[in-house]
Design a protein around this motif. Sequence first.
Motif, PDB file in Angstrom:
ATOM      1  N   ASP A 198      -3.784   6.958  -3.496  1.00 37.92           N
ATOM      2  CA  ASP A 198      -3.793   5.776  -2.632  1.00 37.92           C
ATOM      3  C   ASP A 198      -3.453   4.536  -3.449  1.00 37.92           C
ATOM      4  O   ASP A 198      -3.935   4.356  -4.571  1.00 37.92           O
ATOM      5  CB  ASP A 198      -5.171   5.585  -1.991  1.00 37.92           C
ATOM      6  CG  ASP A 198      -5.580   6.766  -1.130  1.00 37.92           C
ATOM      7  OD1 ASP A 198      -4.705   7.326  -0.451  1.00 37.92           O
ATOM      8  OD2 ASP A 198      -6.779   7.127  -1.142  1.00 37.92           O
ATOM      9  N   THR A 257      -8.509  -3.160  -0.878  1.00 32.30           N
ATOM     10  CA  THR A 257      -8.776  -1.739  -0.681  1.00 32.30           C
ATOM     11  C   THR A 257      -7.479  -0.959  -0.714  1.00 32.30           C
ATOM     12  O   THR A 257      -6.537  -1.279   0.014  1.00 32.30           O
ATOM     13  CB  THR A 257      -9.464  -1.491   0.683  1.00 32.30           C
ATOM     14  OG1 THR A 257     -10.630  -2.304   0.773  1.00 32.30           O
ATOM     15  CG2 THR A 257      -9.848  -0.031   0.835  1.00 32.30           C
ATOM     16  N   ALA A 258      -7.411   0.067  -1.570  1.00 31.24           N
ATOM     17  CA  ALA A 258      -6.247   0.960  -1.559  1.00 31.24           C
ATOM     18  C   ALA A 258      -6.221   1.711  -0.237  1.00 31.24           C
ATOM     19  O   ALA A 258      -7.267   2.111   0.289  1.00 31.24           O
ATOM     20  CB  ALA A 258      -6.327   1.932  -2.731  1.00 31.24           C
ATOM     21  N   ARG A 259      -5.025   1.924   0.301  1.00 34.94           N
ATOM     22  CA  ARG A 259      -4.926   2.609   1.592  1.00 34.94           C
ATOM     23  C   ARG A 259      -3.493   3.056   1.872  1.00 34.94           C
ATOM     24  O   ARG A 259      -2.540   2.558   1.272  1.00 34.94           O
ATOM     25  CB  ARG A 259      -5.411   1.696   2.722  1.00 34.94           C
ATOM     26  CG  ARG A 259      -4.556   0.456   2.922  1.00 34.94           C
ATOM     27  CD  ARG A 259      -5.091  -0.403   4.071  1.00 34.94           C
ATOM     28  NE  ARG A 259      -6.034  -1.410   3.631  1.00 34.94           N
ATOM     29  CZ  ARG A 259      -6.734  -2.180   4.447  1.00 34.94           C
ATOM     30  NH1 ARG A 259      -6.636  -2.056   5.742  1.00 34.94           N
ATOM     31  NH2 ARG A 259      -7.575  -3.094   3.972  1.00 34.94           N
ATOM     32  N   HIS A 260      -3.388   4.003   2.806  1.00 30.11           N
ATOM     33  CA  HIS A 260      -2.095   4.408   3.344  1.00 30.11           C
ATOM     34  C   HIS A 260      -2.258   4.603   4.857  1.00 30.11           C
ATOM     35  O   HIS A 260      -3.367   4.541   5.378  1.00 30.11           O
ATOM     36  CB  HIS A 260      -1.594   5.697   2.682  1.00 30.11           C
ATOM     37  CG  HIS A 260      -2.412   6.907   2.998  1.00 30.11           C
ATOM     38  ND1 HIS A 260      -3.573   7.232   2.324  1.00 30.11           N
ATOM     39  CD2 HIS A 260      -2.254   7.883   3.930  1.00 30.11           C
ATOM     40  CE1 HIS A 260      -4.079   8.350   2.805  1.00 30.11           C
ATOM     41  NE2 HIS A 260      -3.298   8.759   3.785  1.00 30.11           N
ATOM     42  N   ARG A 285      -6.007   4.945   5.925  1.00 30.44           N
ATOM     43  CA  ARG A 285      -6.772   6.059   5.362  1.00 30.44           C
ATOM     44  C   ARG A 285      -6.842   5.912   3.848  1.00 30.44           C
ATOM     45  O   ARG A 285      -5.946   5.344   3.235  1.00 30.44           O
ATOM     46  CB  ARG A 285      -6.113   7.400   5.716  1.00 30.44           C
ATOM     47  CG  ARG A 285      -5.904   7.614   7.198  1.00 30.44           C
ATOM     48  CD  ARG A 285      -5.275   8.969   7.502  1.00 30.44           C
ATOM     49  NE  ARG A 285      -5.029   9.084   8.936  1.00 30.44           N
ATOM     50  CZ  ARG A 285      -3.843   9.290   9.492  1.00 30.44           C
ATOM     51  NH1 ARG A 285      -2.775   9.438   8.717  1.00 30.44           N
ATOM     52  NH2 ARG A 285      -3.706   9.372  10.793  1.00 30.44           N
ATOM     53  N   SER A 286      -7.900   6.466   3.276  1.00 35.80           N
ATOM     54  CA  SER A 286      -8.012   6.485   1.818  1.00 35.80           C
ATOM     55  C   SER A 286      -9.017   7.548   1.416  1.00 35.80           C
ATOM     56  O   SER A 286      -9.850   7.982   2.222  1.00 35.80           O
ATOM     57  CB  SER A 286      -8.460   5.117   1.286  1.00 35.80           C
ATOM     58  OG  SER A 286      -9.834   4.902   1.537  1.00 35.80           O
ATOM     59  N   THR A 287      -8.929   7.968   0.157  1.00 38.93           N
ATOM     60  CA  THR A 287      -9.887   8.933  -0.357  1.00 38.93           C
ATOM     61  C   THR A 287     -11.296   8.352  -0.345  1.00 38.93           C
ATOM     62  O   THR A 287     -12.273   9.035  -0.043  1.00 38.93           O
ATOM     63  CB  THR A 287      -9.505   9.335  -1.793  1.00 38.93           C
ATOM     64  OG1 THR A 287      -8.192   9.891  -1.790  1.00 38.93           O
ATOM     65  CG2 THR A 287     -10.487  10.347  -2.352  1.00 38.93           C
ATOM     66  N   ASP A 323      -3.108   0.265  -3.880  1.00 39.76           N
ATOM     67  CA  ASP A 323      -3.512  -1.069  -3.450  1.00 39.76           C
ATOM     68  C   ASP A 323      -2.432  -2.097  -3.800  1.00 39.76           C
ATOM     69  O   ASP A 323      -2.644  -3.303  -3.712  1.00 39.76           O
ATOM     70  CB  ASP A 323      -4.850  -1.476  -4.082  1.00 39.76           C
ATOM     71  CG  ASP A 323      -4.787  -1.532  -5.622  1.00 39.76           C
ATOM     72  OD1 ASP A 323      -3.698  -1.300  -6.190  1.00 39.76           O
ATOM     73  OD2 ASP A 323      -5.829  -1.814  -6.238  1.00 39.76           O
ATOM     74  N   GLY A 377       0.800  -1.215   0.000  1.00 47.30           N
ATOM     75  CA  GLY A 377       0.000   0.000   0.000  1.00 47.30           C
ATOM     76  C   GLY A 377       0.834   1.266   0.000  1.00 47.30           C
ATOM     77  O   GLY A 377       1.958   1.306  -0.493  1.00 47.30           O
ATOM     78  N   GLN A 419       1.089   5.655  -0.647  1.00 45.27           N
ATOM     79  CA  GLN A 419       0.678   6.671  -1.614  1.00 45.27           C
ATOM     80  C   GLN A 419       1.821   6.980  -2.576  1.00 45.27           C
ATOM     81  O   GLN A 419       2.993   6.902  -2.215  1.00 45.27           O
ATOM     82  CB  GLN A 419       0.263   7.976  -0.914  1.00 45.27           C
ATOM     83  CG  GLN A 419      -1.145   7.984  -0.364  1.00 45.27           C
ATOM     84  CD  GLN A 419      -1.614   9.383  -0.011  1.00 45.27           C
ATOM     85  OE1 GLN A 419      -0.830  10.274   0.300  1.00 45.27           O
ATOM     86  NE2 GLN A 419      -2.921   9.598  -0.070  1.00 45.27           N
TER      87      GLN A 419
END
Length: 331
Positions: free
Chosen positions: A157, A179-182, A199-201, A159, A150, A152
């Motif tokens: 973000d 799920t994409a995340r940072h 966190r993610s958008t 995945d 993961g 950014q």
Amino acid sequence: MKKFLLATFFLILLVIGGLFMLRLFMGWNNGMHEARSEIHATTLNNRLYVAGGIGLFRVLDSCEALDLTLNVWSDCGKLPRALHHVAMAADDSHVYASGGYVALPFEADKEAGLFRHDPATGTWTEVSKLPHPIGQHAMTHFSGALYLIGGQDNGKDLDTIWRYDIAADTWSAMQPMPTARHSHAIARSGPLLYVTGGRSTEYGTEMRQVDAYHLIEDRWEELPDMPKGRGGHGTFVSGNRLHIFGGESLSDGKVLANHDILDLTTLQWSVGEPLNQPRHGFAVSDTEMPGGITVVGGGARPGFETIYSVTGTAQTLSIEPAMPSVGDIGK
């Protein structure tokens, strides 16, 4: 004009003095040689290594190691450049650091280096280039390879799971995360890697998702959401229990101390011993010692306030369950 400049000068001195006294009173300077936040850690030969991070109003290039047996800190060289949000992992002989940001708040390291530390010489060298600039990610080592999870890239973000074969010096893309995340946390137990929160958008600043990645089979499995979403937290797996603790709730403007435990057999949540000080952006030992695991550094205040509230503290956190979560009582 002179009176104004003099008053401004004394006001600045007063603020600096007040900040210094606050840090002493809160114990934020205790422990490490340099208090720091936005860090990761790894262990090699019972030494916990932490490199880079956000120090007091600056980005750090220093490395410190904590002897987990003697409880003594020592220096371990300098990174090739100052970086924060650096991911770390270790194999049987070296410590690795990857990615991060070169300036506040989040200026990406466009050089995107993978660094290796030799404990025998105390030096860091660049051994490879990452597939692209990356920060706010995580990294682990398994069976001769490093895995970057993961994060950014240029505010996007990710995945992605990147596998780096250390001997061959090659990168390959693995099955992406659900799920994409940072700003997430990871913990590994054998060939199983657990990814928690972040966190993610798409999902906001307090993600509750928990996923497991099968490193050998290259596949993902979804687990029950955590009771309290968070980012910048810590995760550790011991036996059949996954521990999630501390972190940050940006929407509430709060730093967290609470500790949730997922039983990986029953998939029920319980509550464990909280951190003795709410914090986020701290580092967690990936080795269990008698009494629990070691948690070091981190920010005691949320968001931008991290730059004056970085801590050098170390705590041994018990990883025994205490009581059922409210949502599980009566089930």
